[in-house]
Design an enzyme around this catalytic site. Structure first.
Site: not given
Ligand SMILES: Cc1cc2nc3c(=O)[nH]c(=O)nc-3n(C[C@H](O)[C@H](O)[C@H](O)COP(=O)(O)O)c2cc1C
Length: 199
Positions: A175-176
């Site tokens: 999710f970065r």
């Protein structure tokens, strides 16, 4: 994945470990670095070169000393480079200063290269205007005739060593929410300080 900061860890060794991981994965040109120099007006200039060796002092690449990058380094030794391996989801960034590699090491590498590449180093006035491809091919042939089977290393060709002052590692997270940490050389303590950064 080796992402944790360990106090006293030598980040040059960690770069070596990550490079070896990339090599083992069979990533083509796993040692290609995007090398940034800057000109006298501070304008940056980036190109790929191959990182050929890492020693305890720093990172070694080879080039023509009269090339644009060679001339820029002779004015401003400060450089930076980055490495990215998409399949490993990793990036490394290095800031440092360049020095001319010891002649004996440049000789050793030059003589390890294929003969045609050694002629090529002689023939290429790297970064200057070439009127046609044929001209270069003719010049390589002329050099081969002139210098025979064991051409010496040209004085204008050899290695640079980048002595790092900062080395930053980036590892892609889900999710970065990436993991990012930086080592900074502390001249006073002669040790690497490390900090984790927001990604
Ligand atoms: C993957 C890759 C690796 C390269 N490796 C080198 C290298 O090790 N040394 C070099 O002088 N040029 C290398 N080149 C060519 C440089 O990117 C560049 O075109 C050349 O050095 C001239 O740059 P300059 O005019 O900024 O000096 C490489 C190019 C690529 C695409």
């Amino acid at each position: 994945m080796k992402t944790s900061i360990k106090k006293g860890q030598n980040p040059i060794n960690l770069v070596q470990e990550w490079l070896e991981d990339a090599q083992k994965k069979g990533i083509p040109d796993h040692n290609a670095i995007a090398l940034a120099t800057s000109n006298q007006n501070g304008h940056p200039n980036v190109r790929m070169v191959l990182l050929k060796e890492i020693d305890h002092k720093g990172f070694i690449f080879y080039t023509n000393y009269n090339s644009t990058k060679g001339r820029e380094i002779s004015h401003t030794s400060n450089v930076a480079f980055s490495l990215h391996w998409r399949t490993l989801k990793r990036q490394i960034r290095v800031k440092g200063s360049s020095e001319i590699l010891e002649a004996v090491k440049s000789d050793e590498y030059f003589y390890s290269r294929p003969l045609q590449s050694r002629y090529g180093a002689w023939a290429s006035k790297q970064s200057t205007i070439l009127s046609s491809r044929e001209k270069l091919i003719n010049e390589v042939a002329k050099i081969a005739l002139k210098l025979g089977k064991s051409p010496p290393r040209p004085e204008f060709w050899g290695g640079f060593r980048i002595i790092p002052s900062e080395i930053e590692f980036w590892n892609e997270g889900k999710f970065r929410i990436h993991d990012r940490f930086r080592y900074i050389w502390n001249k006073e303590s002669a040790e690497w300080d490390s900090v984790r950064l927001y990604p």
